[in-house]
Design an enzyme around this catalytic site. Structure first.
Site, short mmCIF file in Angstrom:
data_model
loop_
_atom_site.label_atom_id
_atom_site.label_comp_id
_atom_site.label_asym_id
_atom_site.label_seq_id
_atom_site.Cartn_x
_atom_site.Cartn_y
_atom_site.Cartn_z
CB THR A 102 18.34 16.31 23.45
OG1 THR A 102 18.20 16.19 24.87
CG2 THR A 102 17.00 16.03 22.83
CE1 TYR A 159 15.14 20.65 23.42
CE2 TYR A 159 15.72 18.85 24.90
CZ TYR A 159 16.09 19.82 23.99
OH TYR A 159 17.41 19.95 23.65
N1 LIG Z 1 22.19 23.16 26.30
C1 LIG Z 1 22.07 21.84 26.47
O1 LIG Z 1 22.36 21.30 27.57
C2 LIG Z 1 21.62 20.97 25.33
C3 LIG Z 1 21.52 19.60 25.55
C4 LIG Z 1 21.08 18.78 24.51
C5 LIG Z 1 20.80 19.31 23.27
N2 LIG Z 1 20.91 20.64 23.07
C6 LIG Z 1 20.63 21.16 21.74
O2 LIG Z 1 21.70 22.00 21.32
C7 LIG Z 1 21.23 23.02 20.44
C8 LIG Z 1 21.77 24.37 20.88
O3 LIG Z 1 21.35 24.63 22.21
P1 LIG Z 1 21.94 25.86 23.03
O4 LIG Z 1 22.04 25.41 24.44
O5 LIG Z 1 23.13 26.43 22.36
O6 LIG Z 1 20.73 26.89 22.94
P2 LIG Z 1 20.71 28.45 22.61
O7 LIG Z 1 19.33 28.93 22.89
O8 LIG Z 1 21.84 29.16 23.27
O9 LIG Z 1 20.99 28.48 21.05
C9 LIG Z 1 19.99 28.33 20.08
C10 LIG Z 1 20.29 29.33 18.95
O10 LIG Z 1 19.37 29.12 17.91
C11 LIG Z 1 18.80 30.38 17.52
N3 LIG Z 1 17.48 30.08 16.98
C12 LIG Z 1 16.43 29.51 17.65
N4 LIG Z 1 15.38 29.34 16.82
C13 LIG Z 1 15.78 29.80 15.59
C14 LIG Z 1 15.16 29.86 14.31
N5 LIG Z 1 13.90 29.44 14.12
N6 LIG Z 1 15.87 30.37 13.29
C15 LIG Z 1 17.14 30.81 13.46
N7 LIG Z 1 17.78 30.76 14.65
C16 LIG Z 1 17.11 30.26 15.70
C17 LIG Z 1 18.83 31.22 18.77
O11 LIG Z 1 18.80 32.62 18.53
C18 LIG Z 1 20.15 30.77 19.40
O12 LIG Z 1 21.24 31.53 18.91
C19 LIG Z 1 19.71 22.90 20.46
O13 LIG Z 1 19.30 22.21 19.29
C20 LIG Z 1 19.41 22.06 21.70
O14 LIG Z 1 18.22 21.32 21.56
C21 LIG Z 1 21.30 21.48 24.07
O1 LIG Z 2 17.60 25.77 39.20
C1 LIG Z 2 17.65 24.55 38.95
C2 LIG Z 2 17.89 24.08 37.63
C3 LIG Z 2 17.90 22.70 37.43
N1 LIG Z 2 17.70 21.84 38.45
C4 LIG Z 2 17.74 20.38 38.20
O2 LIG Z 2 18.98 20.09 37.60
C5 LIG Z 2 18.85 19.01 36.67
C6 LIG Z 2 19.37 19.48 35.32
O3 LIG Z 2 18.47 20.47 34.83
P1 LIG Z 2 18.84 21.45 33.61
O4 LIG Z 2 20.21 21.98 33.81
O5 LIG Z 2 17.72 22.41 33.44
O6 LIG Z 2 18.94 20.45 32.37
P2 LIG Z 2 17.91 19.36 31.83
O7 LIG Z 2 16.51 19.67 32.16
O8 LIG Z 2 18.46 18.02 32.25
O9 LIG Z 2 18.04 19.55 30.26
C7 LIG Z 2 19.28 19.87 29.64
O10 LIG Z 2 19.88 18.68 29.23
C8 LIG Z 2 19.14 17.97 28.25
C9 LIG Z 2 19.92 16.71 27.90
O11 LIG Z 2 20.01 15.85 29.01
C10 LIG Z 2 18.97 18.88 27.04
O12 LIG Z 2 18.31 18.22 26.03
C11 LIG Z 2 18.26 20.16 27.40
O13 LIG Z 2 18.19 21.01 26.28
C12 LIG Z 2 19.04 20.83 28.48
O14 LIG Z 2 18.33 21.98 28.93
C13 LIG Z 2 17.35 18.67 36.65
O15 LIG Z 2 17.14 17.61 37.54
C14 LIG Z 2 16.68 19.92 37.23
O16 LIG Z 2 15.47 19.66 37.90
C15 LIG Z 2 17.47 22.29 39.73
O17 LIG Z 2 17.27 21.51 40.67
N2 LIG Z 2 17.45 23.65 39.94
#
Ligand SMILES: NC(=O)c1ccc[n+]([C@@H]2O[C@H](COP(=O)([O-])OP(=O)(O)OC[C@H]3O[C@@H](n4cnc5c(N)ncnc54)[C@H](O)[C@@H]3O)[C@@H](O)[C@H]2O)c1
Ligand SMILES: O=c1ccn([C@@H]2O[C@H](COP(=O)(O)OP(=O)(O)O[C@H]3O[C@H](CO)[C@@H](O)[C@H](O)[C@H]3O)[C@@H](O)[C@H]2O)c(=O)[nH]1
Length: 330
Positions: A118, A142
């Site tokens: 991330t 995180y």
């Molecule tokens: N969503 C974002 O913006 C974002 C940004 C940066 C990094 N990531 C990373 O991407 C990955 C996926 O994120 P996402 O947004 O798809 O989240 P998500 O919560 O939709 O997906 C996570 C999945 O992992 C499964 N899971 C969690 N813990 C588990 C465990 N112990 N054993 C088996 N399964 C488990 C959950 O059931 C779910 O299906 C994560 O590693 C997260 O840190 C996400």
């Molecule tokens: O209701 C809301 C939700 C979010 N935010 C703002 O929007 C921005 C983005 O927030 P969010 O969409 O929650 O994402 P992040 O906290 O930036 O984190 C995301 O992006 C990261 C990478 O940059 C990942 O690692 C995380 O898993 C993923 O949740 C931040 O400034 C928040 O404070 C608001 O103002 N209102």
């Protein structure tokens, strides 16, 4: 050769599964405890092993049974403010369990690992856009929990002769352009998800967390990457590793930041709904601005994004949110 996708029933993992199937990979196995994922997010040809990534016997048996050579590790807890209130829960889920998984995977013969890291590992970077070689300095549990897993993977790969690609995702958004998957977590905290829910009347309003940041309009800047583009980056990383390519760490973003207020304007414009917005105090753990230095992944892997367009991303997110409502799912 088969791929094991942990967290494949989740938001990003399910798009990776679709990308693998679309690219003709005939054996895709998912391990997921369904804590935040959904079995219906998986196509029927995919094998779902319901369980915990830290269950080493289950992981080893799955790898041996399906002759898995490559692991894509998505499973994690992902909400930055939750990690501030429950740090030990995050270190368990993202660090301790990843350690168990990596050990079991290497022991059972996995040769290649792609790890979902991330932008949060950079914390509040002094340089924006942030290059991969900037020393990481996470400001929330995180980000720290993920950085420790990067380090474990790097050390274990060196010791055991496996190869890896660490992908540091920036803010992932949007949905499968063909409408097969999207962000489905009902109480998701992600900005674009929450804004589309407000536009569709599923939430009464949207809160802006902080308008006093040192940014042009006072709200936080983020680099929003479309989820299928991100899945495609994993596919090229997989081909790179299977082709004997070197281990590396790469940012996944477009190299352009949008403020929270700009994103809200786009969601209002695309949806045509002027939903209520409340200006609130800062949220714990948020860096003010984080934008990807986005050149290395293009140069190293030849990744070419197809969906670098915030209006398009919001259009997909809105369509998915509407579809979720129609299906009475979440
Ligand atoms: N969503 C974002 O913006 C974002 C940004 C940066 C990094 N990531 C990373 O991407 C990955 C996926 O994120 P996402 O947004 O798809 O989240 P998500 O919560 O939709 O997906 C996570 C999945 O992992 C499964 N899971 C969690 N813990 C588990 C465990 N112990 N054993 C088996 N399964 C488990 C959950 O059931 C779910 O299906 C994560 O590693 C997260 O840190 C996400
Ligand atoms: O209701 C809301 C939700 C979010 N935010 C703002 O929007 C921005 C983005 O927030 P969010 O969409 O929650 O994402 P992040 O906290 O930036 O984190 C995301 O992006 C990261 C990478 O940059 C990942 O690692 C995380 O898993 C993923 O949740 C931040 O400034 C928040 O404070 C608001 O103002 N209102």
């Amino acid at each position: 050769m088969a791929v094991l996708v942990t967290g494949g029933a989740g938001y990003i993992g399910s798009h990776m599964v679709l990308a693998l199937i679309d690219a003709g990979h005939d054996e895709v196995v998912v391990i997921d405890d369904l804590s935040t994922g959904f079995d219906w997010a998986l196509p029927p040809e995919v094998t779902l092993v319901r369980g915990d990534v830290a269950d080493q016997a289950l992981v080893a048996e799955t790898i041996r049974t399906h002759k898995i050579d490559a692991l894509a590790h998505f499973a994690a807890k992902i909400v930055v403010p939750d990690s501030v209130s429950d740090p030990l829960g995050y270190y368990l889920a993202n660090t301790v369990k990843s350690r168990a998984l990596i050990e079991a995977a290497i022991g059972a013969g996995v040769r290649h690992v792609i790890f979902s890291s991330t932008a949060a590992v950079y914390g509040e970077p002094a340089v924006v856009p942030v290059p991969e070689d900037l020393t990481p300095n996470p400001i929330n549990p995180y980000g720290r929990s993920k950085l420790m897993t990067e380090w474990m993977l790097e050390d274990a790969a060196r010791a055991h002769g496996i190869s890896y690609v660490v992908l540091r995702y920036f803010n992932v958004a949007g949905a499968d352009p063909r409408g097969r998957s999207g962000q489905s977590t009902p109480n998701a905290t992600h900005l674009i998800k929450v804004a589309t829910q407000a536009a569709l009347g599923k939430r009464s309003h949207l809160e802006v967390f902080g308008t006093d940041y040192p940014t042009p309009d006072g709200s936080c800047l983020r680099d929003y990457i479309q989820v299928s583009d991100l899945a495609a980056a994993h596919l090229v990383a997989l081909n790179h590793l299977r082709g004997g390519g070197a281990s590396m760490t790469l940012n996944c973003g477009y190299g352009r930041g949008y403020s929270v207020l700009e994103v809200i304007d786009v969601v209002k414009s695309v949806s045509g709904v002027d939903f209520p917005v409340k200006l609130s105090p800062r949220r714990a753990g948020d860096p003010s601005r984080i934008v990807a230095g986005a050149d290395r992944i293009r140069a190293e892997l030849g990744w070419v994004p197809q969906h670098d367009d915030l209006r398009g991303i919001v259009t997909q997110a809105l369509a998915w949110e509407e579809a979720l409502g129609r299906r009475n799912r979440v």
